[in-house]
Design a protein around this motif. Structure first.
Motif, PDB file in Angstrom:
ATOM      1  N   LYS A 242       0.839  -1.212   0.000  1.00 53.83           N
ATOM      2  CA  LYS A 242       0.000   0.000   0.000  1.00 53.83           C
ATOM      3  C   LYS A 242       0.871   1.258   0.000  1.00 53.83           C
ATOM      4  O   LYS A 242       1.924   1.270   0.606  1.00 53.83           O
ATOM      5  CB  LYS A 242      -0.935   0.004   1.212  1.00 53.83           C
ATOM      6  N   LYS A 244       0.893   5.796  -0.032  1.00 60.09           N
ATOM      7  CA  LYS A 244       0.160   7.050   0.137  1.00 60.09           C
ATOM      8  C   LYS A 244       0.822   8.095  -0.764  1.00 60.09           C
ATOM      9  O   LYS A 244       1.932   7.897  -1.256  1.00 60.09           O
ATOM     10  CB  LYS A 244       0.181   7.505   1.589  1.00 60.09           C
ATOM     11  N   SER A 274      -3.097   9.097  -9.342  1.00 61.49           N
ATOM     12  CA  SER A 274      -3.940   9.006  -8.146  1.00 61.49           C
ATOM     13  C   SER A 274      -3.196   9.600  -6.951  1.00 61.49           C
ATOM     14  O   SER A 274      -1.964   9.608  -6.908  1.00 61.49           O
ATOM     15  CB  SER A 274      -4.351   7.559  -7.870  1.00 61.49           C
ATOM     16  N   TYR A 276      -3.536   9.690  -2.695  1.00 59.10           N
ATOM     17  CA  TYR A 276      -4.140   9.420  -1.387  1.00 59.10           C
ATOM     18  C   TYR A 276      -3.948  10.659  -0.528  1.00 59.10           C
ATOM     19  O   TYR A 276      -2.841  10.904  -0.042  1.00 59.10           O
ATOM     20  CB  TYR A 276      -3.468   8.223  -0.720  1.00 59.10           C
ATOM     21  N   GLN A 280      -7.648   6.977   3.869  1.00 65.49           N
ATOM     22  CA  GLN A 280      -9.008   6.567   3.464  1.00 65.49           C
ATOM     23  C   GLN A 280      -9.497   7.269   2.205  1.00 65.49           C
ATOM     24  O   GLN A 280     -10.487   6.850   1.623  1.00 65.49           O
ATOM     25  CB  GLN A 280     -10.018   6.861   4.581  1.00 65.49           C
ATOM     26  N   ASP A 281      -8.867   8.375   1.817  1.00 70.94           N
ATOM     27  CA  ASP A 281      -9.421   9.199   0.739  1.00 70.94           C
ATOM     28  C   ASP A 281      -8.501   9.219  -0.478  1.00 70.94           C
ATOM     29  O   ASP A 281      -7.369   9.687  -0.391  1.00 70.94           O
ATOM     30  CB  ASP A 281      -9.623  10.630   1.237  1.00 70.94           C
ATOM     31  N   LEU A 282      -9.032   8.734  -1.588  1.00 68.98           N
ATOM     32  CA  LEU A 282      -8.237   8.637  -2.815  1.00 68.98           C
ATOM     33  C   LEU A 282      -8.905   9.397  -3.954  1.00 68.98           C
ATOM     34  O   LEU A 282     -10.089   9.194  -4.250  1.00 68.98           O
ATOM     35  CB  LEU A 282      -8.085   7.160  -3.214  1.00 68.98           C
TER      36      LEU A 282
END
Lengths: 402, 119
Positions: A242, A244, A274, A276, A280-282
């Protein structure tokens, strides 16, 4: 439960009053562009992890007459086909240059399929890679700090086992004393040491006081240690994947009809940016170009933005896409001559999708919005889809000692 | 998920200098998560960092043991690798061991133990 079922039936009836269409052209790059370009999920996907396995997979892709087998998929990450002793954890997580980011993420895919309607043999080939790959999550470093302690425990057991193999530790008492001393010297947390030593003493009663028995005792301790820390290893494994921050990814693919002189039938190119803004918000900005050359030649260019919020119990996404399309459709004019009709237009898609986890293993999903208008259909492009996910087989978590 | 124990062959290292400090270190590759301990005889002398033992007079004929745990934490590969170096004072580092394996399954670990005999 019966009441819930009735409510859902009513909801389904309402949603069936509008036309259901494909509600899932997500603003993400397909994980295997070659499969995506053929609209096909192979029954068998080969993912070799070494040069030897790659050679073997390629040989096994042909029948005894040398013809390529159909309905096969292949995914290769060339960089990962061999060991890289100089690639440290730090360099992997935060590569120091662009070339390393590309190499680590470069992936090729290929697929073969037989069209069940026409019998044509089709081939797809694709690639994907990242140019920018964000940063690791803070949670990863916290989990790795926990794993450090676990690895010190494992390394200690490994060392005492080796000392026993060399005949330098002769009995269980000496083994336990050396383990405890080493863990204290390595500054492992007191509570961790106590818990581990208590368990080690319980396990030790099954063994005798000879070097070979101490070796077996250490191997049993290692099994205990592995079983106890499985969840932590899984957490580090998942968090490693993962990221960010800002991620920029590119992909491309093409599909050929090998039954008709390897005609190029479809091609696609994707660019995804993309970000982050929080775990939680992408936000994702996507550009994609798709070309299809069958009875009609169609090309689409899509540009869109999506927002995804992920929590423990629900996910919500909102997406908007603009599409410029151009279609050349064969037709016959009033004079009976074959002509091509050119259709060009701009259309859009707006969608809201949500999923809510009712209980562990059961979730409700809803998609609602307006899909792209098609150059070939004049029906309503509004859609709504309600669905359920239910996992029949769920992993059972066993708490040691309970 | 399993842990594999791998006993590496003993390395016999003749110390060249008389008064230079001997330092042992390890580097782990393939982007994997790893940790290591260094023992001199049966005592722990280093944890997850390059460790100095002393000079030839202090460690001659003693045995060090490097014990390392490497955990497969990457979806991309199952390779794990370790390279061990000895350095005398400020001299160039000398590679004395490199080990590399593919663990059978995702998230498996491997524990390498490497004895080093100082001569």
């Amino acid at each position: 439960m019966r009441k819930l079922f009735l409510i859902l039936c009513v909801l389904l009836d309402v949603f069936n009053s509008v036309v259901a269409q494909d509600a899932d052209p997500k603003l993400t790059i397909p994980s295997s562009p070659a499969f995506s370009i053929l609209n096909f999920e192979p029954s068998a996907v080969m993912r070799p992890t070494s040069n030897r396995a790659l050679a073997s997979d390629i040989l096994n892709s042909f029948d005894k007459d040398g013809a390529l087998l159909m309905n096969l998929g292949l995914e290769i990450s060339p960089y990962w086909l061999k060991s890289h002793p100089k690639l440290t954890r730090e360099e992997f997580l935060q590569p120091s240059d662009l070339g390393q980011v590309v190499l680590q993420s470069l992936n090729f895919s290929a697929a073969s399929m037989k069209d069940s309607a026409t019998g044509d043999r089709k081939l797809g080939a694709g690639f994907r890679f990242k140019l920018i790959n964000g940063k690791p999550l803070d949670e990863l470093y916290a989990a790795e700090a926990e794993l450090d302690q676990v690895q010190i425990l494992s390394s200690t057991i490994g060392a005492i086992r080796r000392f026993a193999l060399q005949g330098r530790i002769l009995n269980r008492k000496a083994a336990l004393q050396k383990i405890e001393a080493a863990l204290k010297a390595a500054k492992v947390k007191e509570a961790t040491i106590k818990q581990f030593m208590d368990e080690a003493r319980i396990i030790s009663v099954n063994y005798a006081d000879t070097p070979s028995e101490v070796v077996k005792f250490m191997e049993k301790l290692m099994e205990y240690q592995t079983d106890t820390n499985g969840d932590l290893v899984s957490r580090v494994y998942e968090l490693t994947g993962k990221r960010k921050g800002f991620v920029l990814e590119l992909a491309g693919a093409s599909g050929f009809n090998s039954s008709h002189d390897n005609n190029l039938e479809r091609a696609g190119f994707w660019v995804n940016a993309s970000n982050y803004v929080s775990p939680q918000d992408l936000f994702t900005l996507t550009g994609r170009y798709m070309f299809q050359n069958r009875d009609s030649a169609i090309s689409n260019f899509d540009m869109g933005l999506s927002y995804l919020r992920q929590t423990e119990t629900f996910n919500v996404s909102i997406e908007g896409l603009l599409r410029w399309y151009r279609a050349e459709v064969p037709d016959i004019n009033q004079g009976g001559e074959e002509i091509k009709v050119l259709i060009k237009d701009l259309t859009y898609r707006l969608a809201v999708q949500g999923s809510y986890m009712v209980t562990n293993g059961i979730s409700v999903n809803l998609s609602i919005g307006k899909d792209f208008d098609s150059p070939f259909a004049s029906s309503s492009s509004f859609f709504s889809i309600l669905g359920f996910n239910y996992s029949l087989f769920r992993k059972q978590v066993v708490v040691p000692g309970k | 998920m399993a842990t594999i124990l791998k006993d590496l062959d003993e390395v016999q290292y003749p110390i060249k200098s008389v008064d230079k400090n001997i330092k042992l270190s390890a580097v782990f590759g393939d982007g994997q998560k790893a940790g290591y301990l260094i023992f001199l005889d049966l005592e722990l002398v280093g944890t997850n960092e390059p460790t100095s033992f002393g000079n030839k007079q202090e460690i001659g004929n003693k045995q060090a043991l490097l014990s390392a745990t490497l955990t497969d934490a990457l979806v991309q590969t199952n390779w794990v690798s370790m390279t061990v170096f000895i350095q005398e004072g400020d001299d160039e580092k000398l590679e004395i061991c490199n080990a590399s394996d593919q663990v059978p399954n995702e998230k498996d670990s491997i524990v390498y133990t490497l004895p080093i005999k100082f001569l």
